[in-house]
Design a protein around this motif. Sequence first.
Motif, mmCIF file in Angstrom:
data_model
loop_
_atom_site.group_PDB
_atom_site.id
_atom_site.type_symbol
_atom_site.label_atom_id
_atom_site.label_comp_id
_atom_site.label_asym_id
_atom_site.label_seq_id
_atom_site.Cartn_x
_atom_site.Cartn_y
_atom_site.Cartn_z
ATOM 1 N N GLY A 127 1.380 4.162 -2.877
ATOM 2 C CA GLY A 127 1.029 5.382 -2.407
ATOM 3 C C GLY A 127 2.206 6.345 -2.778
ATOM 4 O O GLY A 127 1.884 7.467 -3.194
ATOM 5 N N LEU A 128 3.288 5.620 -2.590
ATOM 6 C CA LEU A 128 4.526 6.841 -2.819
ATOM 7 C C LEU A 128 4.754 7.029 -4.287
ATOM 8 O O LEU A 128 5.087 8.107 -4.692
ATOM 9 C CB LEU A 128 5.757 6.038 -2.215
ATOM 10 C CG LEU A 128 7.171 6.812 -2.595
ATOM 11 C CD1 LEU A 128 6.969 8.167 -1.855
ATOM 12 C CD2 LEU A 128 8.142 5.955 -1.744
ATOM 13 N N TRP A 163 0.710 -1.152 -0.024
ATOM 14 C CA TRP A 163 -0.041 -0.105 0.112
ATOM 15 C C TRP A 163 0.941 1.378 0.128
ATOM 16 O O TRP A 163 0.681 2.222 -0.741
ATOM 17 C CB TRP A 163 -0.858 0.301 1.085
ATOM 18 C CG TRP A 163 -0.456 0.203 2.123
ATOM 19 C CD1 TRP A 163 0.206 -0.547 3.284
ATOM 20 C CD2 TRP A 163 -0.217 1.688 2.912
ATOM 21 N NE1 TRP A 163 0.758 0.308 4.202
ATOM 22 C CE2 TRP A 163 0.475 1.546 4.370
ATOM 23 C CE3 TRP A 163 -0.608 2.970 2.596
ATOM 24 C CZ2 TRP A 163 0.619 2.492 5.159
ATOM 25 C CZ3 TRP A 163 -0.371 4.102 3.350
ATOM 26 C CH2 TRP A 163 0.244 4.023 4.634
ATOM 27 N N TRP A 164 2.121 1.222 0.742
ATOM 28 C CA TRP A 164 2.560 2.510 0.862
ATOM 29 C C TRP A 164 3.534 2.617 -0.406
ATOM 30 O O TRP A 164 4.050 3.568 -0.580
ATOM 31 C CB TRP A 164 3.437 2.619 2.177
ATOM 32 C CG TRP A 164 4.602 1.532 2.347
ATOM 33 C CD1 TRP A 164 4.495 0.521 3.280
ATOM 34 C CD2 TRP A 164 5.964 1.737 2.155
ATOM 35 N NE1 TRP A 164 5.566 -0.130 3.353
ATOM 36 C CE2 TRP A 164 6.385 0.405 2.609
ATOM 37 C CE3 TRP A 164 6.566 2.809 1.017
ATOM 38 C CZ2 TRP A 164 7.997 0.323 2.480
ATOM 39 C CZ3 TRP A 164 8.038 2.317 0.980
ATOM 40 C CH2 TRP A 164 8.752 1.082 1.554
#
Length: 274
Positions: free
Chosen positions: A24-25, A20-21
């Motif tokens: 997202g990044l 997810w991150w």
Amino acid sequence: MSLVAATRSELTKVFTTAAWWILGLVQLVYIGLFAGGFGFLLGALASGRLTGGAGNAPVLPPGLVPSIVYSIATSFGYVFPLLIGALMVTSEFRHKTLTPTFLAVPARGTVLAAKVLAGVVIGLVFGVIGVVSTVLPGAPVLASLGLETGLGSSDTWALLGRMLVAFALWTLVGIGVGSVVRNQVVAIVVVLAFTQFVEPIARLAGGFVEALEPVARFLPSAASDALVGASALSISLPSAADPLPWWAGGLVLLGYAVVFVVLGAVTTWRRDVD
């Protein structure tokens, strides 16, 4: 296990992994660079600094620029919530974590409902990232060119709010796609091929072929753009057909999510888990 507990478990699964991150990044950087560059180009056109052969007259209405720049998050970034939604399901099949999930929650419908509720939360998180990735670089660029940023207008904030809704709906569509196509590699290829090639070509064709115009309005990304109320693609994908009202665009996109989730529930979700 109750639906609330199952939803909490689904959120834990997502937020304790790196997928997810990382997505997202990537979204933050990709959309941020796009918004900064596109904002400068459109701002220069609207301010008359790029004349396009029309003297010093603006070739783009300045009032349209902020909404177009901010909508880049959904116009080009909807693939990110779509991917995370698909990964929420396909990763369970790939890593065989669905078996202990069904042992803890025997009611499979509850598990799917929990994924949907968790998907809304995750979609809103990606929506916030999308808003930040366009407003943070876009507003200063527009201000530096002497244009209004639109952040003092309630219409702009309403647009940003609808963008959050669009991200949540795209995540649900991804969950539905992942429920139907449970192979993770195949699901990712399908998502990327459709969003990056098939749908843009279909929308472009709808702008030039009269018979395809009504169909193009109901494509997922066209419905998403209608929900948001602005689109960076409107400049490059002309169409004689009027876009759907914002509420109709939202219902169409929700319809896609419901169809895929229900289809997955009555097919893949009922099969035996290896």
